[in-house]
Write a protein that holds these residues in place. Sequence first.
Motif, PDB file in Angstrom:
ATOM      1  N   HIS A 135       5.775  12.603  -3.716  1.00  0.00           N
ATOM      2  CA  HIS A 135       7.168  13.040  -3.877  1.00  0.00           C
ATOM      3  C   HIS A 135       7.453  13.513  -5.300  1.00  0.00           C
ATOM      4  CE1 HIS A 135       7.766  11.452   0.086  1.00  0.00           C
ATOM      5  NE2 HIS A 135       7.498  10.206  -0.310  1.00  0.00           N
ATOM      6  N   GLY A 136       6.587  14.324  -5.840  1.00  0.00           N
ATOM      7  CA  GLY A 136       6.787  14.890  -7.167  1.00  0.00           C
ATOM      8  C   GLY A 136       6.397  13.975  -8.316  1.00  0.00           C
ATOM      9  N   ARG A 137       6.015  12.748  -8.019  1.00  0.00           N
ATOM     10  CA  ARG A 137       5.563  11.831  -9.060  1.00  0.00           C
ATOM     11  C   ARG A 137       4.038  11.882  -9.114  1.00  0.00           C
ATOM     12  NH1 ARG A 137       8.490   6.547  -7.052  1.00  0.00           N
ATOM     13  NH2 ARG A 137       7.491   7.329  -5.175  1.00  0.00           N
ATOM     14  N   PRO A 181       0.835  -1.210   0.000  1.00  0.00           N
ATOM     15  CA  PRO A 181       0.000   0.000   0.000  1.00  0.00           C
ATOM     16  C   PRO A 181       0.867   1.256   0.000  1.00  0.00           C
ATOM     17  CG  PRO A 181      -0.172  -1.167   2.094  1.00  0.00           C
ATOM     18  CD  PRO A 181       0.704  -1.988   1.204  1.00  0.00           C
ATOM     19  N   LEU A 182       0.438   2.230  -0.775  1.00  0.00           N
ATOM     20  CA  LEU A 182       1.125   3.526  -0.818  1.00  0.00           C
ATOM     21  C   LEU A 182       0.267   4.566  -0.105  1.00  0.00           C
ATOM     22  CD1 LEU A 182       2.424   3.805  -4.494  1.00  0.00           C
ATOM     23  CD2 LEU A 182       3.723   3.229  -2.454  1.00  0.00           C
ATOM     24  N   TYR A 183       0.929   5.497   0.534  1.00  0.00           N
ATOM     25  CA  TYR A 183       0.240   6.599   1.193  1.00  0.00           C
ATOM     26  C   TYR A 183       0.742   7.899   0.578  1.00  0.00           C
ATOM     27  CZ  TYR A 183      -1.065   2.893   4.307  1.00  0.00           C
ATOM     28  OH  TYR A 183      -1.564   1.724   4.796  1.00  0.00           O
ATOM     29  N   PRO A 184       0.155   8.278  -0.558  1.00  0.00           N
ATOM     30  CA  PRO A 184       0.657   9.449  -1.292  1.00  0.00           C
ATOM     31  C   PRO A 184       0.422  10.754  -0.536  1.00  0.00           C
ATOM     32  CG  PRO A 184      -1.287   8.524  -2.357  1.00  0.00           C
ATOM     33  CD  PRO A 184      -0.963   7.638  -1.224  1.00  0.00           C
TER      34      PRO A 184
END
Length: 165
Positions: A151-153, A98-101
């Motif tokens: 992070h800028g992506r 899981p990602l936490y953008p």
Amino acid sequence: MTPLLQNLTRDGRWIPWLFVAFFLVIFTVNGIMVTVALSTWTGLTTQSHYRDGIEYNRRLAAVERQEALGWDVAYSSQTLEGGTLDFAVAVTGSQGQPLYPDRVHVAFVRPTSEGFDSSHVLQLRADGRYGIFVKLPLAGIWDARVTVEEHGRRHQSSQRLFVAQ
């Protein structure tokens, strides 16, 4: 019968008038249809169509960068009582983690009419998904355009959904 009608019937001089009447009807209907077509829809889906065409290769490169990220964005939506939409997004990385953008944003766009679009920032929920409860002004088909930033992506995707009232 009057002498004028007898002459028209006997000589067949009324036949050219049928052609004139036929074409008058055709031209009138076509004129109405052209007027309605030109006054109801501009035909443009973006205000910056020229610039979008010039930047086409840059957009293709952005799509390739997005695919290289390997992110998976999964949607879920449910219409609750009173027509409120529960919209949620789960983001996972290339290994399924899981990602936490930093930011998850959704724009609800009505594809069939203008003036009803809305834009929202989704909040992190306890189950690890990002979501929002929103009352859309109309029932029917909507496009949910989701932008995930970390992070800028950036990852952009869309989902067509049906909202019941």
